[in-house]
Scaffold this motif. Structure first.
Motif, mmCIF file in Angstrom:
data_model
loop_
_atom_site.group_PDB
_atom_site.id
_atom_site.type_symbol
_atom_site.label_atom_id
_atom_site.label_comp_id
_atom_site.label_asym_id
_atom_site.label_seq_id
_atom_site.Cartn_x
_atom_site.Cartn_y
_atom_site.Cartn_z
ATOM 1 N N SER A 297 52.045 -5.857 21.229
ATOM 2 C CA SER A 297 51.587 -5.853 22.627
ATOM 3 C C SER A 297 50.707 -4.650 22.953
ATOM 4 C CB SER A 297 52.788 -5.870 23.591
ATOM 5 O OG SER A 297 53.580 -7.004 23.363
ATOM 6 N N GLY A 298 49.922 -4.229 21.976
ATOM 7 C CA GLY A 298 49.121 -3.009 22.145
ATOM 8 C C GLY A 298 48.201 -3.047 23.363
ATOM 9 N N SER A 299 47.510 -4.171 23.560
ATOM 10 C CA SER A 299 46.558 -4.230 24.669
ATOM 11 C C SER A 299 47.278 -4.216 26.015
ATOM 12 C CB SER A 299 45.696 -5.498 24.552
ATOM 13 O OG SER A 299 44.924 -5.467 23.380
ATOM 14 N N LEU A 300 48.365 -4.972 26.112
ATOM 15 C CA LEU A 300 49.103 -5.014 27.383
ATOM 16 C C LEU A 300 49.746 -3.657 27.680
ATOM 17 C CD1 LEU A 300 50.682 -8.593 27.131
ATOM 18 C CD2 LEU A 300 48.911 -7.829 28.752
ATOM 19 N N LYS A 301 50.220 -2.989 26.639
ATOM 20 C CA LYS A 301 50.778 -1.646 26.856
ATOM 21 C C LYS A 301 49.694 -0.680 27.332
ATOM 22 C CE LYS A 301 54.610 -1.879 23.553
ATOM 23 N NZ LYS A 301 54.901 -1.681 22.108
ATOM 24 N N ALA A 302 48.516 -0.801 26.735
ATOM 25 C CA ALA A 302 47.416 0.071 27.170
ATOM 26 C C ALA A 302 47.039 -0.227 28.618
ATOM 27 C CB ALA A 302 46.205 -0.121 26.254
ATOM 28 N N ALA A 303 47.086 -1.513 28.986
ATOM 29 C CA ALA A 303 46.779 -1.887 30.376
ATOM 30 C C ALA A 303 47.774 -1.235 31.331
ATOM 31 C CB ALA A 303 46.806 -3.408 30.521
ATOM 32 N N ALA A 304 49.053 -1.307 30.977
ATOM 33 C CA ALA A 304 50.083 -0.729 31.846
ATOM 34 C C ALA A 304 49.921 0.790 31.941
ATOM 35 C CB ALA A 304 51.474 -1.086 31.312
ATOM 36 N N ALA A 305 49.596 1.405 30.812
ATOM 37 C CA ALA A 305 49.498 2.869 30.787
ATOM 38 C C ALA A 305 48.269 3.381 31.526
ATOM 39 C CB ALA A 305 49.467 3.353 29.332
ATOM 40 N N ASN A 306 47.217 2.548 31.570
ATOM 41 C CA ASN A 306 45.941 3.044 32.098
ATOM 42 C C ASN A 306 45.513 2.410 33.421
ATOM 43 O OD1 ASN A 306 45.041 4.834 29.805
ATOM 44 N ND2 ASN A 306 45.358 2.918 28.690
ATOM 45 N N GLY A 307 46.384 1.569 33.974
ATOM 46 C CA GLY A 307 46.049 0.997 35.271
ATOM 47 C C GLY A 307 45.022 -0.114 35.223
ATOM 48 N N TRP A 308 44.905 -0.804 34.077
ATOM 49 C CA TRP A 308 44.002 -1.946 34.019
ATOM 50 C C TRP A 308 44.672 -3.148 34.676
ATOM 51 C CZ3 TRP A 308 43.406 -1.430 27.971
ATOM 52 C CH2 TRP A 308 42.773 -0.210 27.674
ATOM 53 N N THR A 309 43.874 -4.005 35.279
ATOM 54 C CA THR A 309 44.386 -5.202 35.930
ATOM 55 C C THR A 309 44.531 -6.325 34.902
ATOM 56 O OG1 THR A 309 43.341 -4.594 38.019
ATOM 57 C CG2 THR A 309 43.882 -6.924 37.717
ATOM 58 N N VAL A 310 45.742 -6.877 34.776
ATOM 59 C CA VAL A 310 45.966 -7.961 33.818
ATOM 60 C C VAL A 310 45.750 -9.305 34.513
ATOM 61 C CG1 VAL A 310 47.657 -9.109 32.337
ATOM 62 C CG2 VAL A 310 47.534 -6.605 32.395
ATOM 63 N N ILE A 311 44.936 -10.173 33.873
ATOM 64 C CA ILE A 311 44.701 -11.522 34.387
ATOM 65 C C ILE A 311 45.638 -12.470 33.646
ATOM 66 C CG2 ILE A 311 43.020 -13.406 34.574
ATOM 67 C CD1 ILE A 311 40.798 -11.182 34.351
ATOM 68 N N SER A 312 46.565 -13.056 34.357
ATOM 69 C CA SER A 312 47.413 -14.086 33.758
ATOM 70 C C SER A 312 46.698 -15.423 33.900
ATOM 71 C CB SER A 312 48.770 -14.127 34.475
ATOM 72 O OG SER A 312 49.400 -15.378 34.212
ATOM 73 N N MET A 313 46.332 -16.013 32.762
ATOM 74 C CA MET A 313 45.632 -17.303 32.841
ATOM 75 C C MET A 313 46.506 -18.318 33.561
ATOM 76 S SD MET A 313 43.819 -17.732 29.115
ATOM 77 C CE MET A 313 42.695 -18.996 29.625
ATOM 78 N N LYS A 314 47.798 -18.234 33.277
ATOM 79 C CA LYS A 314 48.743 -19.200 33.829
ATOM 80 C C LYS A 314 48.864 -19.072 35.353
ATOM 81 C CE LYS A 314 53.577 -20.423 33.055
ATOM 82 N NZ LYS A 314 54.792 -19.955 32.352
#
Lengths: 323, 323
Positions: A297-314
Motif C-alpha cells: 500500500s505504498g501509494s496510499l500510505k504516501a497519500a495519507a502521510a502527505n495530504g494527497w486526496t484519494v479518489i475512490s473509483m467506487k
C-alpha cells in the motif's frame, strides 16, 4: 404527474437515475462528497483574484498520469502494442524468435524477467521499438490503435477512458489550466490519441522515449530510433522529465495506486512553493473496473502521510467509462 | 510648416528619421523589402481561412534559436556563465584547478580542446553544472544573470536582444502561433529570462540539459544534477529534442549562420508535410552588431539550396538592439 413525483421515494438513493443537477455542475460524473468538493475548493482558491492562494494562469499546470488514471491499465495498452509488435517481429525473423528475452516475453515467463532484472525489460523495449525511422514507427502505432481491443472483453482499448477524468480535464482548462500527461506509455503512442481522447495537444505529452538520432538515409534527413531507451517515464523519472519539460513543479498532479508509479510525481508537485494539489486514484471498484492494490500500500500510505486526496473509483465516480 | 515639408528632400533616404508608418505595421523595426514581405506573406497564407495553405492554430508552432538569433552570441551568455562558475570552483578547490581541461578553459587554450575533442568539452559542462541540486543551480544562474555584463562594452548581457525578433515573436503570437525556443544554452538559464525578454513561457524552452536524478537528501526528495550531459542542444540534437517535445516538425524555424548550429533544425522544419517557413540570420553587420561567417558558408549554402529566407541584419533591420 403524481407518479413521477413519487419516483424518488420509490427507488431509493443509489440505484436510481441521478437527480437533476444544476446545469452548471462541471463534474456531473463525480458523486457529491469530500473528493469532488476538494477539487472545486482548490480550483476556486487558486483562480479567485485577491485570494491569498491565487495562482496566475501561467503557473496553472496540471500533470496527469495516463495508465490507470485517465484510462484503464489492465491490460496496459502500451504492453499490448509491445507484445503484438514483438510477436510479428519473431514470426518474421527466426534470430529474434531465438532471443531468450523474446521467448520469455511471448510465453509470459515472468520468472525470467525477475531473474534478469529491469535492464532486460528495457533492452526488450529497445529491440521492439528501435531500428526504424520515427515516421514509420508512428505509422505502425497508428495502425495498431485503430484496431486494438481488450482481449478479455473485446472492447476497443481506446474506448476505455474514464469519463470523470475527461470532465476534470475540461474543467481545469476552462479555469485557465494547462493539462499535461506524464505517463509510462511512449510519447508517440500517447500523442496519437491525447487530443481526441483528452483534449491534450501532443506538445503537452511526456512519456517513455527511445534515443533518437538525426541521420541521412537515401539522400533524405530523418529521425532514426536507436534501439536504446532514453527514458522510461515511471516513478523517479517523472519528476526528472517534468522538470526537463516545465522547469518547475506542476501546481497539480494526478496519478494512481497500483505500481508506485506516481509517488515521485506527486511528491514533486507537493514540493512547489505556494499552493499545490495532488490526487491519487484508488482502484477499488471490482464491479465496474478492477480492484487491485500494492502489496505494501505504498501509494496510499504516501497519500495519507502527505495530504494527497484519494479518489475512490467506487464511491467518488457516478460513471466510470465514457459512453 | 514650410521647413518641415522640405525635410524629406533635405535629408535623403537612408540617414533620416523613418517616415511615419501605418499604425498597424506589426514589424516596424524591419525595413521594407523581400524578407519582411516573406514573413507577412507566409503568416497571411497559413492563417487565412479557406487558403489552400491554411494551418489550424494547434499546428502553428515556430521554433527559434536563441544565441545569435534572438540575442547576440559574442560573447555567448552561457559561455560567460560557464567560465565564471568554473573560475569560482577552481579558486575554491585546488583539485579542480589542477584538472588539465579546467586549466585549458581558464587560459583559453583552444588547442587543448581541439586535441581532446568534443567529449572533453561535454565533460567540462558536467563538472561545472553538475553535483548540485537543481534548485541551487537555478539560484546561481539567477544571481549571475542579474549582474552579467559584456566584458567588451560593459553593457548588461541580457540587454543585448534583437528588437526585430521580439516584434516577430509578438506578431506570430498575435496570429495564433506558439513561439518556442530551441537553443544551445541550458534550459535553466534560458527559462529565467525567456518570459521577460521574449514572452516565451518556460515550458516552451528547449535547451542543453544535464542528467537529473530524483533522490532523497536530508529527509527531503530533490532533483539532483548528475555531472553528465543528457543533451547538448545543437546541430543534430535540435530535431531530436524538438521531436521529443513536440512530436512533429515545427511549422516555422528560425536560426542563424555562424556555427552550423541550425541547419538540422531548419531541415527538420522543412520536412513537414504541407507549408513551412525557415529563416536564417546572417551576421553581416559589423557596424551595429558583429560580422562573422562560417569558413565554408555551410548555413548560407543550405539556405540557398533549400529555399530558406536569409535575414541580413545590415539590410533588413532598421534597429538591432532593443532600447
Amino acid at each position: 404527474m403524481k407518479l413521477l413525483s413519487l419516483l424518488p421515494l420509490l427507488c431509493g438513493l443509489a440505484a436510481c437515475t441521478p437527480p437533476a443537477r444544476a446545469p452548471t455542475d462541471p463534474l456531473p460524473s463525480w458523486n457529491e462528497g469530500p473528493t469532488k468538493q476538494a477539487i472545486l475548493d482548490f480550483v476556486a482558491r487558486v483562480t479567485t483574484p485577491g485570494s491569498p492562494d491565487f495562482v496566475p494562469e501561467a503557473e496553472r499546470i496540471a500533470a496527469f498520469d495516463n495508465d490507470g488514471t485517465l484510462w484503464q491499465e489492465r491490460p496496459t495498452v502500451e504492453v499490448v502494442f509491445l507484445l503484438t509488435r514483438l510477436k510479428a517481429m519473431a514470426e518474421a525473423d527466426p534470430a529474434v524468435a531465438r532471443d531468450p528475452a523474446v521467448k520469455a516475453a511471448l510465453t509470459k515467463d515472468l520468472a525470467y524477467f525477475h531473474e534478469a532484472g529491469p535492464q532486460a525489460i528495457l533492452e526488450l523495449f529497445g529491440l521492439v521499438y528501435g531500428g526504424v525511422s520515427q515516421e514509420a514507427f508512428i505509422a505502425d502505432a497508428r495502425a495498431f490503435l485503430a484496431e486494438a481491443k481488450d482481449p478479455a472483453t473485446g472492447r476497443k482499448l481506446t474506448a476505455l477512458t474514464y469519463r470523470p477524468m475527461r470532465e476534470l480535464l475540461d474543467y481545469l482548462r476552462s479555469n485557465g489550466f494547462q493539462t499535461w500527461i506524464c505517463s509510462g506509455g511512449t510519447r508517440e503512442m500517447m500523442r496519437l490519441v491525447s487530443d481526441s481522447l483528452y483534449g491534450v495537444p501532443p506538445e503537452q505529452v511526456i512519456g517513455t522515449a527511445l534515443q533518437l538520432t538525426w541521420k541521412e538515409q537515401d539522400g533524405k534527413w530523418v529521425l532514426w530510433r536507436v534501439p536504446k531507451i532514453l527514458t522510461f517515464n515511471d516513478q523517479g523519472a517523472k519528476p526528472v522529465n517534468l522538470s526537463l519539460a516545465l522547469g518547475r513543479p506542476p501546481l497539480m498532479a494526478v496519478g494512481n495506486e497500483g505500481g508506485h508509479g506516481d509517488i515521485a510525481m506527486l511528491t514533486y508537485s507537493r514540493s512547489r512553493t505556494g499552493p499545490s494539489f495532488q490526487m491519487l486514484v484508488d482502484h477499488d471498484d471490482a464491479a465496474r473496473e478492477h480492484r487491485y492494490a500494492e502489496p505494501d500500500s505504498g501509494s496510499l500510505k504516501a497519500a495519507a502521510a502527505n495530504g494527497w486526496t484519494v479518489i475512490s473509483m467506487k464511491n467518488d465516480w457516478r460513471t466510470v467509462y465514457r459512453p
